[in-house]
Motif scaffolding. Sequence first.
Motif, PDB file in Angstrom:
ATOM      1  N   THR A  92      35.792  34.832  50.812  1.00 26.89           N
ATOM      2  CA  THR A  92      36.896  34.065  50.229  1.00 26.89           C
ATOM      3  C   THR A  92      37.417  34.854  49.023  1.00 26.89           C
ATOM      4  O   THR A  92      36.712  35.718  48.479  1.00 26.89           O
ATOM      5  N   THR A  93      38.624  34.522  48.614  1.00 30.69           N
ATOM      6  CA  THR A  93      39.235  35.227  47.479  1.00 30.69           C
ATOM      7  C   THR A  93      38.376  35.079  46.225  1.00 30.69           C
ATOM      8  O   THR A  93      38.134  36.048  45.506  1.00 30.69           O
ATOM      9  N   CYS A  96      35.285  37.180  46.436  1.00 32.00           N
ATOM     10  CA  CYS A  96      35.652  38.596  46.376  1.00 32.00           C
ATOM     11  C   CYS A  96      35.896  39.012  44.916  1.00 32.00           C
ATOM     12  O   CYS A  96      35.323  40.012  44.448  1.00 32.00           O
ATOM     13  N   GLY A 115      36.296  46.051  57.510  1.00 29.60           N
ATOM     14  CA  GLY A 115      37.118  45.086  58.228  1.00 29.60           C
ATOM     15  C   GLY A 115      38.237  45.758  58.973  1.00 29.60           C
ATOM     16  O   GLY A 115      38.074  46.859  59.493  1.00 29.60           O
ATOM     17  N   GLY A 117      42.841  44.766  59.636  1.00 25.39           N
ATOM     18  CA  GLY A 117      44.098  44.390  58.992  1.00 25.39           C
ATOM     19  C   GLY A 117      43.968  43.245  58.004  1.00 25.39           C
ATOM     20  O   GLY A 117      44.718  43.172  57.016  1.00 25.39           O
ATOM     21  N   TRP A 118      43.012  42.337  58.233  1.00 27.37           N
ATOM     22  CA  TRP A 118      42.872  41.164  57.344  1.00 27.37           C
ATOM     23  C   TRP A 118      42.488  41.568  55.918  1.00 27.37           C
ATOM     24  O   TRP A 118      42.629  40.776  54.983  1.00 27.37           O
ATOM     25  N   LEU A 119      42.035  42.833  55.738  1.00 29.82           N
ATOM     26  CA  LEU A 119      41.669  43.287  54.388  1.00 29.82           C
ATOM     27  C   LEU A 119      42.891  43.469  53.485  1.00 29.82           C
ATOM     28  O   LEU A 119      42.744  43.633  52.274  1.00 29.82           O
ATOM     29  N   GLU A 121      45.067  41.479  52.320  1.00 31.94           N
ATOM     30  CA  GLU A 121      45.196  40.485  51.244  1.00 31.94           C
ATOM     31  C   GLU A 121      44.207  40.759  50.095  1.00 31.94           C
ATOM     32  O   GLU A 121      44.627  40.906  48.940  1.00 31.94           O
ATOM     33  N   GLN A 162      45.842  49.866  67.276  1.00 32.36           N
ATOM     34  CA  GLN A 162      45.584  48.854  66.236  1.00 32.36           C
ATOM     35  C   GLN A 162      44.981  49.499  64.984  1.00 32.36           C
ATOM     36  O   GLN A 162      45.354  49.167  63.854  1.00 32.36           O
ATOM     37  N   ASP A 166      46.496  49.393  61.303  1.00 33.12           N
ATOM     38  CA  ASP A 166      45.710  48.815  60.204  1.00 33.12           C
ATOM     39  C   ASP A 166      45.620  49.801  59.041  1.00 33.12           C
ATOM     40  O   ASP A 166      45.749  49.416  57.874  1.00 33.12           O
TER      41      ASP A 166
END
Length: 266
Positions: A92-93, A96, A115, A117-119, A121, A162, A166
Amino acid sequence: MSDVTLTTLQSLKQSGEKIAMLTCYDATFAHAASQAGVEVLLVGDSLGMVLLGHDSTLPVTVTDMAYHVAAVKRGNQGALILVDLPFMAYATTEQCLHNCALLMQAGAHMVKLEGAGWLAEPIRLLAERGIPTCAHLGLTPQAVNILGGYKVQGRQEAQARQMRADAIALEQAGAAMLLLECVPSSLAAEISQAVKIPVIGIGAGAATDGQVLVLHDMLGLALSGRSPKFVKNFMTGQDSIAAALSAYVQAVKSVSFPAAEHCFSA
Ligand code: KIV
């Protein structure tokens, strides 16, 4: 050597000089490796396996990582200290940001997140708050239970496409460095060309901007007695650990490591 910073690593990429990175978990080896010219000391969560004897990196905690970062900081002679955020420490933010603060305060200069692409953020949030990041793509050992084992990643065209996307997205989000583990050499070469930030490889061929190995593997100390294909034992032919560390740096700089036998094809 003068202190290695992000600017140093960017200049090395631009000049084409390869970057030597090695995992490191204590003050004595931090001293020896940085004296040998290793530019980046990675306090990897591999410590769970090579120091603590676990069968994966999943049991490693932020407390473990902070303890080893502090030890590495005490022995370091000017290398950049990169630390792994361990399993679920950035789920979670809030976790982190809190855990990155602990690791930076313990002595790290940059944090590594595994990770895809989700990294984007968390990387963007960390960059905004002054914390440089390295995004670890390809074989991500914290996801071994999803991946079904420690296997080469990016061999299928869709996976490769992908991973390229990414890598570019994470650079745009603010990543300062990429690490590619166990990917075909041709894919790692394309990604290294496609981004401006340094790309470090392990089992990713010779065309990345630098190399990393697990310290215990390159000293021939693998617990199982068996090493992955991408490992070279640098103690062979050397009469001291200091000589083996220097041989590693020389081999990375001269691009004699990795050789074809350490690489994966598509
Ligand atoms: O934890 C670690 O040692 C790593 C390397 C395998 C790159 O992430």
